[in-house]
Design an enzyme around this catalytic site. Structure first.
Site, short mmCIF file in Angstrom:
data_model
loop_
_atom_site.label_atom_id
_atom_site.label_comp_id
_atom_site.label_asym_id
_atom_site.label_seq_id
_atom_site.Cartn_x
_atom_site.Cartn_y
_atom_site.Cartn_z
CG ASP A 12 -2.19 0.33 0.89
OD1 ASP A 12 -2.97 0.24 1.47
OD2 ASP A 12 -1.96 1.76 0.02
C1 GLC Z 1 -4.00 4.51 -0.25
C2 GLC Z 1 -4.74 3.10 -0.33
C3 GLC Z 1 -4.92 2.46 -1.79
C4 GLC Z 1 -4.68 2.96 -2.92
C5 GLC Z 1 -3.13 3.50 -2.65
C6 GLC Z 1 -2.84 4.05 -3.89
O1 GLC Z 1 -3.77 4.89 0.81
O2 GLC Z 1 -5.11 2.22 0.85
O3 GLC Z 1 -6.06 1.43 -1.39
O4 GLC Z 1 -4.95 2.03 -3.60
O5 GLC Z 1 -3.66 4.84 -1.53
O6 GLC Z 1 -3.84 5.44 -3.81
#
Ligand code: GLC
Length: 741
Positions: free
Chosen positions: A258
């Site tokens: 993430d």
């Molecule tokens: C965010 C989310 C994730 C997302 C990623 C990119 O913090 O937790 O679900 O795909 O970052 O935006």
């Protein structure tokens, strides 16, 4: 002469086409061929981002880059290379499909395939390698800000519904990135909460949907979550990434972090992280050039390799996974071309939305509204007009269009009747996320009393009152990075609803949310629709159900409790259970104990005999269904055998409708505690008036098993089981016992 020489030359070249460029060769051979040609620097480069949403390929060898995109409900508008701000494209306005709670509420595997195929086409058209979705974290608490992105409280339902979505997306040559693996069941303190959960609960409740996405859906990537487990960040976690995902499940794809989920190099190297995104390094990130070289799996990793501290073998495993992803997507020349904002996609969004809407209550058959005998409809509530596709976090979108509930109602009614709108309440008047603006001016300075007085006055002479309220994906109202603070509807909506119900008996409440909400007025309002966040086609789907164009067939994928303390994570009011308790060791970490164990959702309400407001699996129709007596084709089965159940379901009403027939299993006697019953099957059947279908379920021992944590395996203990056929978790229609020998 020249042409012969040229031809010979070409032939010679053709004979030496590298294996990795030869489509006829198996992917594994092509991966190995590339790997052996790559330098150390090139290998490290593919293991971390080069921009907000992309990572390198191998330019020298003609291996393309990897481009990621949010989100689970639609393709995010293009952002700048290293900023969250909009790139300002004018051709990236997409279709917003319904939120995944709505998809789950359809209980329709075919619609999940349609959803995945459609959103995959949009991702493909936008030339994306990986779609950062779907999310399948289990609905442990109704306060979790991102429940709207997930598929409810039951592992079997989520597992059954995620697989077709993954297959549909990947049929376009676009990878899914199933998230957030694992135990990311709240937004509060999501980066610092260490989840403490016993193995049995982990395997029975929180892993099954991810396991199905890997083993049956064959997802090509998976996203590791922000939280901690066994005191290791999940993005660099020996247990979840190496032991379970890559060990037990033999996942051959790439683990994506993430954004900002990786916090140091050594564990990132050894504990299963393959593609590091979004890191905040030593302050060099946030747009400073070369910040990406400072990623934990960038120069620090290269240094570790060159100094012999890190093994190239471990690096090669990461690189193989990234190359496999690229060969399955970017270098698959037979991929379809995709499509964007097509009529088919709008039709799919509208159908999924309508079939996901749950008719919670319909006293005196207030619904469907017969427009032929209606003169005036009053629509009340900010959610009737407020755009819902902007906001809520990373799933926020820039849509080509969004039909609001009021738009949809007005479009359907046309000149057949008067449709009056009043605000009713003022909630969140903002309308911007990451530079995407709704353009709506929702400003209204009137007091709640003035707004309610206006609504009540208008309601007196209306044939119907349709109140559209709920949550709105603003902070604490179903939004990433913040949880809700209670079960109640915000902005004093309960007051408005009560006031309207007092003056008009034909009232419909349409609740837009991804979470259960308290409904203290439930006995005063005849009709209630749970309409989720439906996206571009919201108004059309909602009008289709309200006016009976579509007969609602949705069923709740989560329990609606009467009050928060009825639900398992909040029953004891123990902060250790939720939201977690901060350690006093200066680590700024919190520990959170899932002491309710496997008793999540209806498992808790059933076993504790707590009556829910509306049960898991509950959903009414404009017709009625009768269930016959369930029969089993044998009275007992062996561990490797199976039993087939049959039950007749008849449409006893006057219009066509669909029913979700649910199968729950009870283990009547077991050496360990087990829930009163557990969902182990469902079939959605569409029936014409008077028509009967025989619904069949095949039971095998996996439907009877519990996870024996000591033996670390699934066990089905011999004895008597009960198969319960139900229309909802609190509405068992017929049962039959059978024995496992
Ligand atoms: C965010 C989310 C994730 C997302 C990623 C990119 O913090 O937790 O679900 O795909 O970052 O935006």
């Amino acid at each position: 002469m020249l042409s012969v020489a040229l031809l010979a030359g070409f032939t010679a070249v053709a004979a030496t086409t590298p294996v990795y460029l030869d489509d006829t060769k198996p992917i594994e051979e092509r991966v190995e061929d590339v790997l052996k040609r790559m330098t150390l620097e090139e290998k490290v480069a593919v293991c971390h981002a080069q921009s907000k949403f992309s990572s390198q390929g191998v330019k020298r060898l003609g291996i393309p880059e990897v481009w990621m995109t949010d989100g689970p409900h639609g393709i995010r508008p293009e952002v700048k290379w290293d900023k969250w701000n909009q790139a300002g494209w004018t051709n990236d306005s997409c279709v917003a499909f319904p939120a995944l709670t709505c998809l789950a509420a359809t209980w329709d595997r075919n619609l999940s395939m349609l959803y995945g195929t459609s959103i995959g086409e949009e991702a493909r058209y936008r030339k994306k390698t990986v779609l950062l979705g779907p999310g399948v974290n289990i609905y442990r608490t109704p306060l979790n800000g991102r429940n709207f992105e997930y598929m409810g409280e039951d592992p079997y339902l989520a597992a059954q519904m995620v697989v077709p979505y993954v297959k549909g997306v990947q049929s376009n040559g676009v990878a899914t990135c199933v998230k957030h693996y694992a135990l990311n069941n709240q937004e509060m303190n999501r980066h610092t909460t260490n989840v403490i959960v016993d193995d049995r609960t982990l395997y029975e409740i929180y892993l099954p949907a991810f396991k199905a996405a890997v083993l049956e859906g064959k997802t090509w990537t998976i996203m590791a979550s922000y939280n901690l487990y066994k005191n290791q960040h999940v993005c660099t976690n020996q247990y979840l990434l190496n032991d379970i995902l890559k060990g037990e499940w033999k996942f051959d794809g790439a683990v994506v972090s993430d954004w900002g989920g990786v916090h140091e190099t050594d564990q990132a190297i050894t504990n299963g992280m393959d593609m590091e995104f979004g890191s905040w390094t030593d302050g060099l990130a946030n747009g400073v050039s070369n910040a990406y070289d400072n990623y934990y799996l960038a120069n620090p990793y290269l240094d570790a390799l060159k100094s012999g501290k890190a093994s190239e073998e471990v690096l090669n495993d990461k690189v193989r996974r990234v190359l496999r992803l690229i060969f399955r997507t970017e270098m698959n020349r037979n991929r379809p071309w995709g499509s964007f904002c097509s009529d088919e996609h709008y039709r799919a969004a509208r159908a999924i939305g309508a079939d996901g809407i749950v008719l919670l209550q319909n006293k005196n058959n207030v619904l469907p509204i017969d427009i032929a005998t209606t003169k005036k409809i009053l629509v009340v509530g900010e959610n009737a007009i407020k755009m819902m596709t902007v906001g809520g976090g990373s799933s926020s979108l820039k849509v080509q269009r969004e039909i609001s509930p009021l738009d949809g109602i007005r479009e359907f009614v046309g000149s057949k009747a008067e449709v009056q709108y009043v605000r009713g309440y003022v909630g969140d008047t903002s309308g911007e996320y990451n530079g995407v603006v709704t353009g709506q001016n929702l400003k209204d300075d009137r007091s709640a009393d003035e707004l309610i007085a206006e609504a009540v006055e208008a309601a007196r002479n209306a044939d119907y009152v349709i109140f559209v309220g709920g949550l709105n994906k603003s902070e604490h109202q179903d939004c990433e990075d913040s949880d809700r603070t209670g079960l109640e509807l915000p902005y004093a909506q309960d007051r408005v609803i009560e006031a309207l119900a007092a003056v008009n008996k034909r009232m419909v409440v349409v609740n837009l949310s991804g979470n259960a909400v308290a409904m203290p007025w439930v006995k005063k309002v005849p009709a209630i629709l749970q309409a989720w966040f439906i996206g571009s086609e919201a108004g059309h789907s909602i009008a289709d159900v309200i006016f009976g164009v579509v007969n609602p067939s949705g069923k709740l994928p989560m329990t609606f409790p009467v009050k928060l303390s009825d639900s398992p994570a909040h029953a004891n009011g123990d902060a250790n259970q939720y939201p977690g308790v901060e350690r006093n060791d200066g680590s700024r970490r919190l520990d959170e104990k899932y002491t309710e164990g496997i008793y999540v959702g209806y498992r808790w309400f059933d076993t504790k005999n707590i009556a829910p407001l509306f049960a898991f699996g509950h959903g009414l129709s404009y017709t009625t269904f009768k269930y016959g007596k369930v029969t089993a084709d044998k009275t007992s089965m062996t561990a490797d055998g199976e039993i087939t159940l049959s039950v007749d379901v008849t449409n006893t009403g006057s219009r066509k409708g669909a029913e979700v027939v649910q199968l729950y299993i009870t283990d009547k006697k077991c050496s360990v505690d087990r829930p009163a019953k557990e969902l182990k099957g469902f079939e959605k059947v569409s029936l014409n008036p008077g028509e009967t279908a025989t619904v069949k379920f095949t039971i095998k021992s996996d439907a009877l098993s519990f996870f024996d944590a000591d033996a670390h395996k699934w066990v089905a203990e011999p004895g008597v089981f009960t198969a319960r056929i139900a229309a909802a978790a609190d509405d068992v229609r017929t049962s039959v016992d059978f024995e496992l020998k």
